[in-house]
Write an enzyme that holds these catalytic residues in place. Structure first.
Site: not given
Length: 331
Positions: A163, A191
């Protein structure tokens, strides 16, 4: 090239016949993860129906003739896979199927990660470190760690570096610079689609990203949503989830832990919270983490405005609910 002289490091990879593992294993064997002087033994774990495919992967690794690859162990036994391992990369996870609620997914994954936690506790090396990649990785990490109480809490990580890499790429593209110019980019929380990609503290060429980009509406809107939804966009585009970029996230995460982060910078990692930034203790929460290669700490002193705090509260709430949903599995 002279042969490496040090003893090989044992690296366990679960879900080893899967596409993320396939994109990762050859890079580990080539020395990208632990360095050009560190030989490795790859201990590859798969479920029994995938063992034929795993043997094919092992043959390809052998055919690669990697000087650093001391041995490859293929197995469907968690006890064998984690024996003597110093790095446990938990890539495999139970996939979400049609009609499955998130709670059902967490319960299904407990059947994988609880036994793996116990196997790590029973047989891994004293210096073992664990990176959980299989989703939902934060709570899967929590489940595995809860079944290995003797493994220190600071050895457990959930991967949010992918990410972070996505966020850096978006900032670099918007600013028209190399991604190497983007630093101090943090992912906070889960996440998942509630994660908070933090551009407020990011630097581009040493200057604050909001100053360089000068577009608060984009930074607070499209930037955040693109990073949060990037995984789904890739699935929609290629019909499969991220593999090559996920492999880069694995390599980058381990190198940041093992080698350290650059002076003045950090990496994003899900770690077991000690209460930093008001996050409930015990959650596996992604923070900006500073490492010196011997240990790590959460970066201190970062300030969040009201809008950022609302995003943090949302991802905290989701993780608390996930923990409550698997409470009976944390024993």
């Amino acid at each position: 090239m002279p042969e490496p002289s040090s003893a090989p490091v044992h690296v366990t990879v679960t879900g080893a016949a899967g596409q993320v593992a396939y994109a990762t294993l050859f890079r580990i064997a080539a020395g990208e993860m632990l360095g050009p002087d560190t030989p490795v033994v790859l201990r590859l774990l798969e479920v029994e129906p995938a063992m034929d495919a795993l043997e094919g992967v092992a043959m390809e690794l052998q055919d690669g003739a990697f000087p650093l690859l001391a041995d490859v162990v293929t197995t469907s036994s968690a006890e064998t896979a984690f024996e003597g391992t110093s790095w446990a990369l938990l890539l495999g996870a139970s996939p979400r199927t049609a009609g499955m609620e998130r709670g059902d997914l967490l319960t299904a994954n407990a059947g994988l990660f609880a036994p793996q936690g116990r196997a790590i506790a029973a047989g891994a090396a004293a210096d073992v470190r664990v990176l959980v990649v299989g989703n939902p990785c934060n709570t899967n990490c929590l489940i595995a760690a809860s079944h290995a109480p003797d493994v220190p809490r600071d050895r457990w990580f959930a991967m949010t570096r992918l990410d972070e890499n996505r966020a850096k790429a978006q900032l670099a593209h918007r600013a028209g610079v190399s991604v190497a110019q983007v630093t101090n980019t943090a992912i906070w929380g889960n996440h998942s689609a509630t994660q908070y990609p933090d551009a407020a503290h990011a630097l581009i060429g040493g200057r604050p990203a909001p100053e360089v980009i000068a577009d608060d509406a984009w930074l607070d809107g499209e930037f955040v949503s693109v990073v949060q939804q990037r995984g789904a966009a890739i699935v929609a585009a290629r019909g499969k989830s991220s593999a090559g970029s996920a492999a880069s996230g694995v390599i980058d995460s381990v190198r940041s832990i093992a080698e350290g982060t650059p002076e003045g910078d950090w990496t994003s990692l899900g770690v077991i919270s000690g209460g930093e930034y008001g996050v409930p203790e015990g959650l596996v929460f992604s923070y900006p983490v500073e490492s010196d290669g011997r240990g790590w700490k959460v970066a201190e002193g970062l300030k969040h405005d009201a809008a950022a705090q609302r995003r943090l509260d949302a991802t905290i709430e989701e993780l608390v609910k996930e923990r409550e949903g698997v409470a009976d599995l944390l024993k």
